[in-house]
Structure formats: structure tokens, C-alpha cells
Design an enzyme around this catalytic site. Structure first.
Site, PDB file in Angstrom:
ATOM      1  N   HIS A   1      -7.172 -18.389  -0.002  1.00  0.00           N
ATOM      2  CA  HIS A   1      -8.614 -18.293   0.254  1.00  0.00           C
ATOM      3  C   HIS A   1      -8.848 -17.378   1.446  1.00  0.00           C
ATOM      4  CE1 HIS A   1     -12.754 -19.513   0.992  1.00  0.00           C
ATOM      5  NE2 HIS A   1     -12.748 -19.930  -0.256  1.00  0.00           N
TER       6      HIS A   1
ATOM      7  N   ASP B   1     -10.766 -23.727  -7.127  1.00  0.00           N
ATOM      8  CA  ASP B   1     -10.664 -23.419  -8.559  1.00  0.00           C
ATOM      9  C   ASP B   1      -9.471 -24.084  -9.232  1.00  0.00           C
ATOM     10  OD1 ASP B   1     -12.904 -21.495  -9.024  1.00  0.00           O
ATOM     11  OD2 ASP B   1     -11.938 -20.585  -7.297  1.00  0.00           O
TER      12      ASP B   1
HETATM   13  N1  COA Z   1      -0.560 -16.024  -4.612  1.00  0.00           N
HETATM   14  C1  COA Z   1       0.419 -15.382  -3.955  1.00  0.00           C
HETATM   15  N2  COA Z   1       0.254 -14.815  -2.750  1.00  0.00           N
HETATM   16  C2  COA Z   1      -0.958 -14.904  -2.193  1.00  0.00           C
HETATM   17  C3  COA Z   1      -2.029 -15.566  -2.830  1.00  0.00           C
HETATM   18  C4  COA Z   1      -1.794 -16.143  -4.082  1.00  0.00           C
HETATM   19  N3  COA Z   1      -2.766 -16.760  -4.733  1.00  0.00           N
HETATM   20  N4  COA Z   1      -3.115 -15.494  -2.038  1.00  0.00           N
HETATM   21  C5  COA Z   1      -2.749 -14.816  -0.946  1.00  0.00           C
HETATM   22  N5  COA Z   1      -1.449 -14.453  -1.044  1.00  0.00           N
HETATM   23  C6  COA Z   1      -0.677 -13.689  -0.072  1.00  0.00           C
HETATM   24  C7  COA Z   1      -0.909 -12.197  -0.290  1.00  0.00           C
HETATM   25  O1  COA Z   1      -0.001 -11.656  -1.199  1.00  0.00           O
HETATM   26  C8  COA Z   1      -0.794 -11.668   1.098  1.00  0.00           C
HETATM   27  O2  COA Z   1       0.577 -11.562   1.394  1.00  0.00           O
HETATM   28  P1  COA Z   1       1.118 -10.289   2.211  1.00  0.00           P
HETATM   29  O3  COA Z   1       0.414 -10.350   3.538  1.00  0.00           O
HETATM   30  O4  COA Z   1       2.578 -10.521   2.266  1.00  0.00           O
HETATM   31  O5  COA Z   1       0.739  -9.090   1.421  1.00  0.00           O
HETATM   32  C9  COA Z   1      -1.356 -12.760   1.968  1.00  0.00           C
HETATM   33  O6  COA Z   1      -1.185 -13.975   1.216  1.00  0.00           O
HETATM   34  C10 COA Z   1      -2.828 -12.566   2.284  1.00  0.00           C
HETATM   35  O7  COA Z   1      -3.523 -12.444   1.042  1.00  0.00           O
HETATM   36  P2  COA Z   1      -4.788 -11.529   0.794  1.00  0.00           P
HETATM   37  O8  COA Z   1      -4.944 -11.318  -0.663  1.00  0.00           O
HETATM   38  O9  COA Z   1      -4.685 -10.309   1.667  1.00  0.00           O
HETATM   39  O10 COA Z   1      -5.909 -12.446   1.380  1.00  0.00           O
HETATM   40  P3  COA Z   1      -7.431 -12.325   1.049  1.00  0.00           P
HETATM   41  O11 COA Z   1      -8.135 -13.078   2.086  1.00  0.00           O
HETATM   42  O12 COA Z   1      -7.823 -10.912   0.853  1.00  0.00           O
HETATM   43  O13 COA Z   1      -7.498 -12.988  -0.384  1.00  0.00           O
HETATM   44  C11 COA Z   1      -7.902 -14.325  -2.200  1.00  0.00           C
HETATM   45  C12 COA Z   1      -8.050 -14.178  -0.684  1.00  0.00           C
HETATM   46  C13 COA Z   1      -8.655 -15.558  -2.651  1.00  0.00           C
HETATM   47  C14 COA Z   1      -8.490 -13.092  -2.902  1.00  0.00           C
HETATM   48  C15 COA Z   1      -6.400 -14.451  -2.538  1.00  0.00           C
HETATM   49  O14 COA Z   1      -5.869 -15.575  -1.906  1.00  0.00           O
HETATM   50  C16 COA Z   1      -6.154 -14.480  -4.021  1.00  0.00           C
HETATM   51  O15 COA Z   1      -6.099 -13.436  -4.670  1.00  0.00           O
HETATM   52  N6  COA Z   1      -6.032 -15.706  -4.625  1.00  0.00           N
HETATM   53  C17 COA Z   1      -5.886 -15.839  -6.046  1.00  0.00           C
HETATM   54  C18 COA Z   1      -7.249 -15.746  -6.745  1.00  0.00           C
HETATM   55  C19 COA Z   1      -8.057 -17.006  -6.589  1.00  0.00           C
HETATM   56  O16 COA Z   1      -7.576 -18.106  -6.791  1.00  0.00           O
HETATM   57  N7  COA Z   1      -9.338 -16.813  -6.266  1.00  0.00           N
HETATM   58  C20 COA Z   1     -10.266 -17.911  -6.079  1.00  0.00           C
HETATM   59  C21 COA Z   1     -10.619 -18.009  -4.634  1.00  0.00           C
HETATM   60  S1  COA Z   1     -11.582 -19.423  -4.286  1.00  0.00           S
END
Ligand code: COA
Length: 404
Positions: free
Chosen positions: A274, A341
Site C-alpha cells: 500500500h 483488497d
Molecule cells: N508484491 C511484491 N512486491 C511489492 C508489492 C507487492 N504487492 N508491493 C510493493 N512491493 C515492493 C516493490 O516491488 C518495491 O520494491 P523495490 O523497492 O525493491 O523495488 C517496494 O515494495 C515499494 O513498492 P512500490 O510499488 O514502489 O510502492 P508504491 O507505494 O508505489 O505502490 C502499490 C503501492 C499498492 C501500487 C503496490 O504495493 C502494489 O502494486 N500492490 C499490488 C496491487 C494492489 O494490491 N493494489 C491495491 C492497493 S489497495
């Protein structure tokens, strides 16, 4: 900041906040989220208490008007929502005209856009008119979704209950299944709607606020928001979760090999992580207990009602255990926590809701937050218009078309 600082070399010196991470664009009195303390408040009330003591209708009033309603105010608000449940015949015709196998969220997005054309307040942009339009949208969204689902499933539509005997949640269940819900199921739907109703400046709410900040109309704001919500990094995540659990993992034994492989391939596991919560999402914790309750009821044969599941579909009793296995692994090895979710998908599955309804149901609840934010944005509006730093070439030589 001066005009000069926003241009030329000055722009280059400004930090880039990719994804607008940690950028605060305004003040709000709607919702408070603390990702470290794992707290969530609507208008100052903790989410847990609202879920225990309140109803979706009461929470919708709280969000829209800023205070908990007195009894007579709640009664009149509920009556208004019931009165507004019907949709214009032309919208029903439109829903019937759409191609089959269309996602319900696209149908919802398109129908909400069309609905503005039948709203008597369409060109009134006052706050009072926006509230009236907002209440109509909240009331009609479940009808549009239930009708869309019945039409797409080749079933006759079920008209909304108009005597007010069924709650917002209960009426949705009735319109989808043609059966009155048990109090337990009605309450579970109600709680789910409450906990998805609002969440600060998430991507879809931001989209709604950007749209109305141009002084466009509130329907356009909601359409923008639905478009943003459907992506799997946002509200589309709940449908993705159940699809990978049912179609790819299938059994508890497959859960760990599946997740390890995904991570080896550097894929994100939908339902985890998140932007704000870096530990448990408080909503996930609450929904997890509801999911566990209905999973155990089904296991013990106490959930007699087959609810909404499609005919011929077999219930997979390993869904909850699979999700628990994934959660334990992700927390232990990656320190990445389940989000709302993951467990909304799990609860909806245990309730027997078909996956195509998961994400649009999120919209049915979140529209309350969108409308509240659109109104707050307009109360003290400033056009939302950030900048990008240009990294391409400049002053390129223009070559005539026949010489390229
Ligand atoms: N699975 C695997 N790794 C994850 C992850 C996941 N669901 N969510 C975050 N990470 C990791 C990233 O790969 C990243 O690692 P790195 O620094 O080694 O590259 C780190 O955690 C930070 O993630 P990031 O995507 O940059 O954080 P964000 O704040 O931009 O993203 C989300 C937040 C929600 C977009 C992200 O966690 C995600 O894509 N989750 C899956 C989709 C989801 O469930 N969305 C509903 C949200 S309520």
C-alpha cells in the site's frame, strides 16, 4: 513560488515526486489515514467503531454532511435513497443494448456518464444541487450494477425494493439474487460498503478532484474516478486476487510455490502493499475476521443460502486458507502486508458474490467518498495542475514530409 521558479532552469532544480509520493496538495476534514499507526478515521470517527455501530446509510450521511445524523435526519436520508433507487427507462435500454461479456465496471462507468443527461440538476453547479446529484448517484449505482449483472447473465431484472424495508446493502443483494438476505449476510455487505466508502486522496478520489477542479460537473468527476478505480493497482485488485487464487493457485499446497515463483520473476503480488500503510491496513484486519467467520460458517454447514454464485460453479473451501498462507509468507519474508483488497476479495468469495461484481461493488461504496471530495474541492477550489520536467530535445529542425 514565483512564476520564474516554475519555468526554465528553475524547474530543473525542483525535486520530482514520481507518483506524487508524499505530496500534500490540500487540507481536508473528511478522512484521516495514518500508515504508521494503522489508523483510519471518517470525519474523526475510527473506522472500527463505525463498522461495529453504524450502517452504510449513516456513514454516507456522516461523510456527505460532516456529522452523525439525528434519528429523523437519518430516516429522511434513507427515504431519499430509497426514492432514488430507480433508474430512467432509457438507461435500462442502454444497459440492455451493450455487448455481452462486458466487464460490469465498464457498464457502470458508461451508465453513470449517461445518467447525467437525465438528472434534473444537470446544469446546476451549486453545492445543494451537487448534494442532490450525489445522493442520486449513491442510490442508483447499486441498481445499475445489479441490472447490468442480471442482463449480462441472461436473467430477468429485479426491480429495486421501494418500501424501504431493505437497507442499501440488502436491496443490492435482493436485486442481484431475487432473494431477501438473511440479517447476517445483509450486515456483512453493509460492513463491506462502510469500510470501502472513503480513503483520503487515493488515485480514484484524486481523479475525481482533478476533474471537478476544472469546474467540470460532478458526474464527470465520478466517471473519471471509476476509470481510475478499475486498474489492478487500485480497486481492480480485489477481482485479480480471486482470479489468481481460483484459477492459478487452486489448492493450499500450491500457494507457497506460486508466490515464490512470482517474486522470483519480480512480479507484484496483487492484494499486498500500500502507498500509505506500511504495516497492516486496518480495513484488511477487520475484513479478515468477517471472511474467517463466513468461511467457518460454510465449513460447518451453517451458510445454507448459496447466495449469488453462478450455477455450476463449485465452492473452493481452500480460498481462505490459501489467502492466509500467502499473507503469512509475504509478511514474514518481504515485510509487505495484505491490503483491503486481499480480504474484501476473500469475504466476497465466502459470501458467494461472482468475481465480476467485486470491483464495481467497490465503486458502489467509494462513490460516497468521491462525491464528498468533489464537494470539498469545489468549496475552496484551486485547479489541480502539476508540472512535468521536459527531458526531450529542443529546437529540432523541421523536415518537410517528402524529405523525411
Ligand atoms: N508484491 C511484491 N512486491 C511489492 C508489492 C507487492 N504487492 N508491493 C510493493 N512491493 C515492493 C516493490 O516491488 C518495491 O520494491 P523495490 O523497492 O525493491 O523495488 C517496494 O515494495 C515499494 O513498492 P512500490 O510499488 O514502489 O510502492 P508504491 O507505494 O508505489 O505502490 C502499490 C503501492 C499498492 C501500487 C503496490 O504495493 C502494489 O502494486 N500492490 C499490488 C496491487 C494492489 O494490491 N493494489 C491495491 C492497493 S489497495
Amino acid at each position: 513560488m514565483s512564476e520564474q521558479e516554475l519555468n526554465g532552469e528553475h524547474l530543473e532544480k525542483l525535486p520530482i515526486h514520481k507518483g506524487l509520493v508524499n505530496v500534500v496538495v490540500d487540507e481536508t476534514t473528511i478522512c484521516s489515514v495514518d500508515g504508521i499507526k494503522a489508523t483510519l478515521y471518517y470525519r474523526g470517527y475510527p473506522i472500527k467503531e463505525l463498522m461495529e455501530k453504524s450502517t452504510f446509510e449513516e456513514v454516507a450521511f456522516l461523510l456527505l454532511f460532516g456529522y452523525l445524523p439525528r434519528l429523523f435526519e437519518l430516516e429522511s436520508f434513507k427515504k431519499e435513497l430509497v426514492r432514488e433507487r430507480d433508474i430512467p427507462d432509457r438507461i435500462l435500454m442502454l444497459l440492455k443494448s451493450f455487448p455481452r461479456n462486458t466487464t460490469r465496471i465498464e457498464l457502470l462507468r458508461t451508465a453513470i456518464s449517461a445518467l447525467s443527461l437525465y438528472d434534473p440538476d444537470d446544469y446546476d453547479y451549486s453545492k445543494q444541487a451537487n448534494l442532490r446529484k450525489g445522493i442520486r448517484i449513491i442510490a442508483k449505482m447499486p441498481t445499475i450494477l445489479a441490472f447490468s449483472h442480471r442482463i449480462q447473465s441472461n436473467l430477468p431484472i429485479v426491480e429495486a425494493e421501494k418500501e424501504g424495508k431493505l437497507s442499501h446493502a440488502g436491496n443490492f443483494y435482493y436485486m442481484v439474487t431475487e432473494r431477501k438476505p438473511t440479517p447476517e449476510i445483509e450486515s456483512a455487505f453493509d460492513k463491506l460498503l462502510i469500510c470501502q466508502a472513503e480513503h483520503d486522496l487515493n488515485a480514484s478520489t484524486f481523479a475525481a478532484r482533478v476533474t471537478v477542479s476544472t469546474l467540470s460537473d460532478i458526474y464527470s468527476g465520478i466517471v473519471s474516478a471509476i476509470g481510475a478505480l478499475r486498474g489492478p493497482l487500485h480497486g481492480g485488485a480485489n477481482e485479480r486476487v480471486i482470479l489468481y487464487v481460483l484459477n492459478e493457485i487452486k489448492t493450499k499446497d500450491n500457494a507457497l510455490p506460486w508466490v515464490k515463483k512470482k517474486l522470483e520473476n519480480k512480479e507484484k503480488i496483487i492484494g499486498f502493499g500500500h502507498r500509505v500503510y506500511k504495516g497492516w491496513d486496518p480495513r484488511a484486519l477487520i475484513l479478515r475476521e468477517y471472511a474467517r467467520k463466513f468461511y467457518e460458517m460454510r465449513k460447518n454447514g451453517l451458510l445454507k443460502d448459496e447466495i449469488i454464485s453462478q450455477p455450476g460453479e463449485q465452492y473452493n473451501e481452500e480460498v481462505f486458507p490459501i489467502i492466509e498462507e500467502l499473507a503469512e509468507f509475504m509478511i514474514k519474508t518481504k515485510n509487505i502486508y495484505p491490503n483491503v483488497d486481499l480480504y474484501s476479495a476473500c469475504l466476497l468469495y465466502e459470501l458467494g458474490v461472482p468475481p465480476p461484481l467485486y470491483t464495481p461493488l467497490f465503486a458502489v461504496s467509494r462513490c460516497v467518498g468521491w462525491i464528498t471530495h468533489a464537494i470539498e474541492q469545489l468549496e475552496n477550489n484551486k485547479l489541480l495542475r502539476p508540472r512535468l520536467l521536459y527531458k526531450g530535445e529542443l529546437d529540432k529542425k523541421y523536415i518537410e514530409i517528402n524529405k523525411r
